[in-house]
Write a protein that holds these residues in place. Structure first.
Motif, PDB file in Angstrom:
ATOM      1  N   GLN A   1       0.851  -1.194   0.000  1.00  0.00           N
ATOM      2  CA  GLN A   1       0.000   0.000   0.000  1.00  0.00           C
ATOM      3  C   GLN A   1       0.881   1.237   0.000  1.00  0.00           C
ATOM      4  O   GLN A   1       0.808   2.074   0.899  1.00  0.00           O
ATOM      5  N   ALA A   2       1.743   1.349  -1.003  1.00  0.00           N
ATOM      6  CA  ALA A   2       2.725   2.427  -0.982  1.00  0.00           C
ATOM      7  C   ALA A   2       2.603   3.385  -2.158  1.00  0.00           C
ATOM      8  O   ALA A   2       3.540   4.134  -2.433  1.00  0.00           O
ATOM      9  N   ASP A   3       1.464   3.417  -2.844  1.00  0.00           N
ATOM     10  CA  ASP A   3       1.262   4.410  -3.905  1.00  0.00           C
ATOM     11  C   ASP A   3       0.352   5.528  -3.420  1.00  0.00           C
ATOM     12  O   ASP A   3      -0.093   6.365  -4.207  1.00  0.00           O
ATOM     13  N   LEU A   4       0.080   5.545  -2.116  1.00  0.00           N
ATOM     14  CA  LEU A   4      -0.792   6.588  -1.581  1.00  0.00           C
ATOM     15  C   LEU A   4      -0.177   7.961  -1.833  1.00  0.00           C
ATOM     16  O   LEU A   4      -0.853   8.898  -2.252  1.00  0.00           O
ATOM     17  N   ASN A   5       1.126   8.056  -1.574  1.00  0.00           N
ATOM     18  CA  ASN A   5       1.786   9.357  -1.729  1.00  0.00           C
ATOM     19  C   ASN A   5       1.643   9.899  -3.132  1.00  0.00           C
ATOM     20  O   ASN A   5       1.271  11.054  -3.337  1.00  0.00           O
ATOM     21  N   ILE A   6       1.965   9.071  -4.116  1.00  0.00           N
ATOM     22  CA  ILE A   6       1.919   9.609  -5.465  1.00  0.00           C
ATOM     23  C   ILE A   6       0.492   9.891  -5.893  1.00  0.00           C
ATOM     24  O   ILE A   6       0.221  10.871  -6.587  1.00  0.00           O
ATOM     25  N   ALA A   7      -0.455   9.065  -5.428  1.00  0.00           N
ATOM     26  CA  ALA A   7      -1.840   9.290  -5.835  1.00  0.00           C
ATOM     27  C   ALA A   7      -2.359  10.611  -5.295  1.00  0.00           C
ATOM     28  O   ALA A   7      -3.096  11.338  -5.958  1.00  0.00           O
ATOM     29  N   ILE A   8      -1.934  10.936  -4.078  1.00  0.00           N
ATOM     30  CA  ILE A   8      -2.466  12.147  -3.442  1.00  0.00           C
ATOM     31  C   ILE A   8      -1.605  13.359  -3.736  1.00  0.00           C
ATOM     32  O   ILE A   8      -2.113  14.422  -4.070  1.00  0.00           O
ATOM     33  N   TYR A   9      -0.295  13.184  -3.623  1.00  0.00           N
ATOM     34  CA  TYR A   9       0.599  14.347  -3.705  1.00  0.00           C
ATOM     35  C   TYR A   9       1.380  14.421  -4.998  1.00  0.00           C
ATOM     36  O   TYR A   9       2.175  15.318  -5.186  1.00  0.00           O
ATOM     37  N   GLY A  10       1.189  13.449  -5.889  1.00  0.00           N
ATOM     38  CA  GLY A  10       2.106  13.338  -7.033  1.00  0.00           C
ATOM     39  C   GLY A  10       1.988  14.380  -8.116  1.00  0.00           C
ATOM     40  O   GLY A  10       2.873  14.490  -8.956  1.00  0.00           O
ATOM     41  N   PHE A  11       0.903  15.148  -8.133  1.00  0.00           N
ATOM     42  CA  PHE A  11       0.708  16.081  -9.264  1.00  0.00           C
ATOM     43  C   PHE A  11       1.522  17.343  -9.038  1.00  0.00           C
ATOM     44  O   PHE A  11       1.554  17.862  -7.933  1.00  0.00           O
ATOM     45  N   HIS A  12       2.133  17.883 -10.082  1.00  0.00           N
ATOM     46  CA  HIS A  12       2.791  19.176  -9.892  1.00  0.00           C
ATOM     47  C   HIS A  12       1.718  20.247  -9.850  1.00  0.00           C
ATOM     48  O   HIS A  12       0.623  20.066 -10.397  1.00  0.00           O
ATOM     49  N   GLY A  13       2.009  21.338  -9.164  1.00  0.00           N
ATOM     50  CA  GLY A  13       1.010  22.384  -8.977  1.00  0.00           C
ATOM     51  C   GLY A  13      -0.014  21.948  -7.935  1.00  0.00           C
ATOM     52  O   GLY A  13       0.057  20.860  -7.369  1.00  0.00           O
ATOM     53  N   ASP A  14      -0.976  22.802  -7.678  1.00  0.00           N
ATOM     54  CA  ASP A  14      -2.062  22.441  -6.768  1.00  0.00           C
ATOM     55  C   ASP A  14      -3.199  21.877  -7.614  1.00  0.00           C
ATOM     56  O   ASP A  14      -3.844  22.615  -8.356  1.00  0.00           O
ATOM     57  N   ALA A  15      -3.430  20.590  -7.495  1.00  0.00           N
ATOM     58  CA  ALA A  15      -4.363  19.923  -8.412  1.00  0.00           C
ATOM     59  C   ALA A  15      -5.298  18.998  -7.655  1.00  0.00           C
ATOM     60  O   ALA A  15      -5.127  17.771  -7.693  1.00  0.00           O
ATOM     61  N   PRO A  16      -6.288  19.551  -6.962  1.00  0.00           N
ATOM     62  CA  PRO A  16      -7.198  18.685  -6.202  1.00  0.00           C
ATOM     63  C   PRO A  16      -7.930  17.723  -7.131  1.00  0.00           C
ATOM     64  O   PRO A  16      -8.361  18.099  -8.221  1.00  0.00           O
ATOM     65  N   HIS A  17      -8.038  16.495  -6.668  1.00  0.00           N
ATOM     66  CA  HIS A  17      -8.683  15.465  -7.470  1.00  0.00           C
ATOM     67  C   HIS A  17      -9.265  14.421  -6.523  1.00  0.00           C
ATOM     68  O   HIS A  17      -9.305  14.643  -5.324  1.00  0.00           O
ATOM     69  N   LEU A  18      -9.729  13.310  -7.079  1.00  0.00           N
ATOM     70  CA  LEU A  18     -10.372  12.273  -6.277  1.00  0.00           C
ATOM     71  C   LEU A  18      -9.436  11.079  -6.115  1.00  0.00           C
ATOM     72  O   LEU A  18      -8.801  10.657  -7.087  1.00  0.00           O
ATOM     73  N   VAL A  19      -9.364  10.563  -4.901  1.00  0.00           N
ATOM     74  CA  VAL A  19      -8.646   9.307  -4.677  1.00  0.00           C
ATOM     75  C   VAL A  19      -9.540   8.413  -3.822  1.00  0.00           C
ATOM     76  O   VAL A  19     -10.027   8.845  -2.772  1.00  0.00           O
ATOM     77  N   LEU A  20      -9.778   7.211  -4.304  1.00  0.00           N
ATOM     78  CA  LEU A  20     -10.615   6.270  -3.560  1.00  0.00           C
ATOM     79  C   LEU A  20      -9.878   4.949  -3.403  1.00  0.00           C
ATOM     80  O   LEU A  20      -8.931   4.672  -4.143  1.00  0.00           O
ATOM     81  N   ALA A  21     -10.331   4.125  -2.444  1.00  0.00           N
ATOM     82  CA  ALA A  21      -9.684   2.837  -2.234  1.00  0.00           C
ATOM     83  C   ALA A  21     -10.714   1.794  -1.833  1.00  0.00           C
ATOM     84  O   ALA A  21     -11.371   1.940  -0.792  1.00  0.00           O
TER      85      ALA A  21
END
Lengths: 572, 176, 282
Positions: A316-336
């Motif tokens: 379960q180690a892709d949480l960081n990139i899924a949430i924080y990985g985008f350059h700039g401020d880019a709010p989006h959806l992450v579900l699990a």
């Protein structure tokens, strides 16, 4: 003879022995007879001929994780089987069936204290024309756990029909031989008789993910194969076509993510599935979908990382990139999703949310969920079908990114006259014209953030069960194991709450606080080396009281007893 | 390759008026386009120069329409078609524009355009079968010759710039 | 390509101006892309397809600014991925006319991989690459088509690398229509674009489009371009031999192929998704 509520069996073999086939047949037969259960597998690195172990858990009610130990281990052969020692926990309570000509007993078996009984599988197979040792092994195991021959008859016909009658006949004969041999073996437990079962399915998480996508309205998928996500795309390929959709194989993940953005721009809800390395490649375009406000769904079936990592194992180690990985401020959806069945709901819900909010949704599944086959209650039909708000003709010039009370701008679909616009990755005005202006930049950033934060996500945002001053906060595939640990704690008189967010982004501060109201101790359980989930909680939520973290990286899942031990230790 | 190789066919008087009109309209569009480019690139003197040229061509277009009398010049222009090779004579070379260009440069562009138009109508005079077409084409030749002279006169007012005319002390900016 | 059922009236009714938005281009005056924009609007007018049925898809670079300057639907995506955007769009919306606009950097460098596979995949789209043999948007670095001795800050003395041959790559990868134009001939280019768009399958049109700011030497191009000395062919082998003598300035159609375009057939009567669960039922 004990009636067990669940039994765990491991079937090990190598070099074409067919251990996984036997495992699958065992699960199918048991579930056809009315039991629940699941199967995962663990394998060596070879494409063919490698050592493999089918890990099966059978139970009288739905189960979502492997048990702490195995009751029965059968070795068709033991070549390179020491690799499986850490995953196949056996002990004095366990029975090991071994072919005396199957190689030396691995150290982990010899040292376990388990009772070892020899059954000459290879020899017995030789005496049956086209007989295979794995079918004999299957017969032995099935008899020992309490299954009858008749439940296999129809199954063999169905599964081996295409290989011709001789093979089916040989398989039946081998099974019977195995059943007969088991008669001489003492085994003190068998499965309790199944209760009247509700309508049930047997499916893997990758398959239910595919069905959830179609139910949610996905009608285009772009595919680049990657372990352990390829099955989602392979399942979708013919079935999307059946429901009027299409799947296109891409040359790489950079193509697949952009293809689904193009399809969605044209009005078709679109999805792709990948794993960690692919998600890394897709990040730039995910930012494009965010900035241009285009709905897409990306399923990441997480595997061991970083980099190429362990492709066949869960983490379960892709949480960081899924949430924080985008350059700039880019709010989006992450579900699990939290279980094999929940893969369907969460993917469907993600599709609905992506379309409603015109934003990309990342669904963090994992190898354990994706490749585990489980018997589940038929998932309920839910009314979440993705449908974006479309622009309807007006006299005013169309502004694609117009401000709206809820932050969601009606979307014109190519073909509609009078509403032509250019979707834009550059910072843009309401009309969509590129700009570097401070006010416009701010306005659009606010809009894209607010549209997510204002949305009423409802109760599906998290699973919350139980009461008590101790809470376990977890996510994804560990939810099942945590639930079992909480049951074990309950028998000790310890009341423990479960809080497992299904919606990881946008964060739900108020609801999380409410879920933890009265909690004095929090145990965070996750499968990552760096404690990504813990850090995410710390970053976004106030954690009341004391916090402990039970975390470790893959490749092995965290078992209920380990979690139970943590709770017990902390209580004192 | 002769410019006339891709020129639209002019058979009737109506064709001639249509094409003559279209040539001017194309020129108006071209000069407007250039005026816009100059505006975006902060060269106000050139904005005015190109707008003036556009206006002048617009006046020519109107004159042709008047001269045509009952002939529907627009409909005939569409029927006769476009240049398939090269551009219409007064569609001045966009490639010759520069954000720091001077009126002299614009006039050089205009001069080329007018000379091309002159050559086009001269060719029609030389090759037309219909005497009415020949006659009208001859009038257009005179018109264009006057335009050429006008440009020459204007050029006397605007000297050729020094060699350092495109010098911009600032470097180009990377935008993406 | 779907048959466009147009009457003479419809065709006459479409003017290039209908395809031009009111957005003022930021291209440097003198840029070849102004001519390309004219070629686009003239081509669209000649085709007679309504602007709302055309999608212009681009990546990043000066040439990629073109969608917003048209009155069609547009997508200004990320660097190098316009062909993928277009593939997803066209396959799900075969009713649209999809034109992809790129440059030598966006298309042949970062977009190179997608270029090869787009040719191979042969979806019915038209790929227009404005080649100015330089990275204009980022201040003048060499691109894959830049001459090996072209001196730049990032590659002093030149890269020393053989330039990429886009027409060769397109032919080898299976593009169904291959042509080269010159921006300075917008009417010829418009006619070529009309043909490219009408031709079924993946059509590739390279347009030599001079960069006034970083390649002032390209002013010579108008004297270097010439009609291709050999007629177009539908034989890839002939086209391959012809391209051996290409000096990079052959203007015209190299190849018109007959491969069937890739378009998945949509099921005429699609099943209800609930049917799909039967395979899971125990």
């Amino acid at each position: 003879m004990t009636e067990a509520q669940n039994l765990s069996i491991a079937i090990v073999g190598s070099g074409g022995a067919g251990a996984l086939t036997s495992g699958n047949l065992l699960l199918e037969a048991a579930t056809a007879a009315g039991w629940y259960g699941l199967l995962t597998r663990t394998v060596g690195p070879q494409i063919r001929g490698g050592e493999a172990a089918a890990l099966i858990r059978l139970a009288s009610r739905p189960v979502e994780c492997l048990a702490d130990r195995f009751d029965l281990l059968i070795g068709i052969d033991w070549l390179n089987a020491d690799r499986f020692g850490a995953e196949i926990q056996i002990g004095p309570h366990s029975l090991v069936i071994s072919d005396p000509r199957g190689g030396e007993l691995p150290a982990f078996v010899q040292n376990s204290g388990a009772r070892v009984v020899d059954v000459p599988l290879k020899e017995m197979a030789k005496s049956i024309p086209e007989g295979r040792p794995n079918m004999i092994a299957l017969g032995v195991v099935a008899k020992l756990v309490g299954l009858n021959e008749d439940v296999f008859a129809a199954l063999i016909e169905k599964r081996l029909a295409e290989k011709g009658k001789v093979s089916a006949q040989a398989s039946r004969a081998a099974l019977e031989a195995g059943f007969a041999a088991a008669g001489a073996i003492e085994f003190d437990r068998h499965l309790a008789a199944p209760v009247a079962a509700k309508k049930r399915w047997l499916a893997s998480g990758n398959e239910t993910t595919g069905l959830g996508a179609i139910r949610g309205g996905i009608r285009f998928a772009a595919a680049y194969p990657i372990t352990p996500a390829s099955e989602i795309l392979e399942w979708l390929a013919p079935r999307l076509a059946k429901v009027g959709g299409v799947l296109l194989q891409a040359e790489d993940e950079l193509a697949s993510i952009n293809m689904i953005i193009g399809a969605s721009f044209g009005g078709t809800p679109a999805l792709t599935a990948t794993s960690g390395p692919g998600l890394s490649l897709m990040i730039e375009a995910l930012g494009l979908a965010t900035a241009a406000e285009i709905p897409i769904v990306v399923v990441d079936v997480m595997r061991g990382g970083p980099s190429t990592g362990i492709p066949t194992k869960s983490e379960q180690a892709d949480l960081n990139i899924a949430i924080y990985g985008f350059h700039g401020d880019a709010p989006h959806l992450v579900l699990a999703p939290q279980s094999v069945g929940d893969c369907l709901f969460t993917t469907q819900w993600a599709t609905y949310l992506a379309e409603a909010l015109q934003a990309p949704a990342i669904v963090l599944s994992d190898q354990f969920l994706g490749q585990t086959v489980a018997a589940i209650e038929r998932p309920a039909d839910v009314a979440f079908i993705g449908e974006r708000i479309r622009h309807t003709a007006t006299n005013a010039p169309y502004r694609r990114y117009a401000l709206a009370a809820n932050g969601i701008s009606p979307m014109a679909i190519p073909g509609m006259p009078g509403a032509q616009y250019t979707a834009e990755g550059l910072t843009h005005s309401e009309r969509g014209t590129p700009t570097s202006g401070a006010a416009e930049h701010r306005v659009q950033l606010d809009k894209r953030r607010d549209k997510l934060e204002q949305f009423a996500f409802g109760d599906h945002w998290a699973t919350m069960e139980g009461t008590g001053e101790i809470a376990i906060v977890t996510w994804g595939s560990l939810t099942g194991a945590v639930r079992e640990a909480i049951e074990l704690a309950g028998r000790d008189g310890i009341a423990v709450r479960l809080v497992a967010p299904r919606l990881l982004l946008p964060v739900q501060n108020a609801r999380f606080a409410a879920a933890l109201d009265g909690v004095k101790r929090i145990l965070v359980v996750e499968q990552s080396h760096g404690g990504q989930f813990y850090r995410y909680l710390r970053a976004h939520y106030d954690l009341p009281g004391q916090t402990r973290v039970l975390h470790r990286p893959g490749p092995f899942p965290i078992r209920p007893s380990e979690i139970h031990q943590e709770i017990t230790a902390w209580r004192n | 390759m002769s410019k006339s190789a891709g020129a639209p066919k002019v058979s009737t008087l109506a064709d001639l008026f249509g094409i003559a009109y279209q040539i001017e309209i194309d020129a108006v569009e071209r000069y407007k386009m250039l005026a816009e480019q100059m505006e975006t690139h902060n060269n106000p003197e050139m904005v005015n120069v190109f707008r003036d040229l556009a206006r002048a061509e617009g006046i020519h277009a109107e004159e042709i329409r008047r001269q045509a009398g009952p002939i529907d010049v627009v409909a005939h222009a569409l029927r006769v078609g476009r240049w398939s090779k090269g551009e219409s004579p007064e569609e001045v070379d966009l490639g010759a524009a520069h954000y720091m260009m001077t009126p002299w440069h614009a006039l050089q562009m205009a001069l080329v355009g007018e000379e091309r138009a002159l050559a086009f109508f001269t060719h029609i005079v030389d090759t037309a079968k219909d005497p009415k077409v020949k006659q009208m084409a001859a009038e257009f030749v005179e018109e264009e010759a006057e335009h050429v002279n006008l440009v020459h006169r204007l050029l006397r007012k605007y000297p050729a710039p020094s060699e350092s005319w495109p010098h911009d002390p600032d470097p180009p900016i990377a935008q993406e | 390509m779907e048959e466009l059922r147009l009457t003479a009236d419809t065709q006459l009714a479409c003017k290039p101006g209908d395809y031009r938005s009111d957005v003022k281009p930021v291209w440097c005056p003198g840029c070849g892309d102004y001519h390309v924009l004219m070629a686009f609007t003239r081509a669209f007018a000649q085709l007679g397809v309504p602007p709302e049925q055309i999608a212009v898809i681009s990546g990043i670079g000066c040439s990629s600014r073109i969608p917003a300057y048209t009155n069609c639907y547009g997508f200004h995506g990320v660097h190098g991925r316009s062909l993928a955007l277009a593939a997803g769009l066209k396959v799900t919306r075969p009713d649209l006319t999809v034109v992809v606009a790129s440059g030598d950097g966006d298309g042949y460098s970062i977009g190179g991989n997608h270029f090869l596979h787009a040719c191979r995949r042969n979806i019915d789209i038209t790929y227009v690459v404005m080649d100015n043999r330089v990275y204009g948007m980022t201040k003048g670095q060499p691109s894959p088509t830049t001459e090996p001795d072209f001196d730049t800050a990032i590659s002093p003395g030149g890269t020393g690398l053989s330039p990429f041959h886009p027409l060769v790559a397109a032919l080898a990868s299976g593009a169904n229509f291959i042509a080269r134009c010159f921006a300075g001939e917008p009417n010829e280019t418009a006619a070529m674009l009309v043909e490219a768009i009408r031709h079924p399958g993946f059509s590739f049109v390279e347009i030599l489009s001079p960069c006034v700011t970083y390649r002032p030497d390209q002013k010579q191009w108008k004297d270097l371009v010439h009609p291709a000395p050999v007629a177009p062919t539908n034989d890839p082998a002939k086209a391959a031999r012809r391209i051996m003598t290409d000096d990079g300035f052959n203007i015209g159609i190299l190849y018109r192929g007959e491969r069937r375009p890739y378009q998945p057939k949509f099921a005429p009567q699609s099943l209800d998704p609930s049917v799909l669960e039967q395979e899971f039922e125990i």
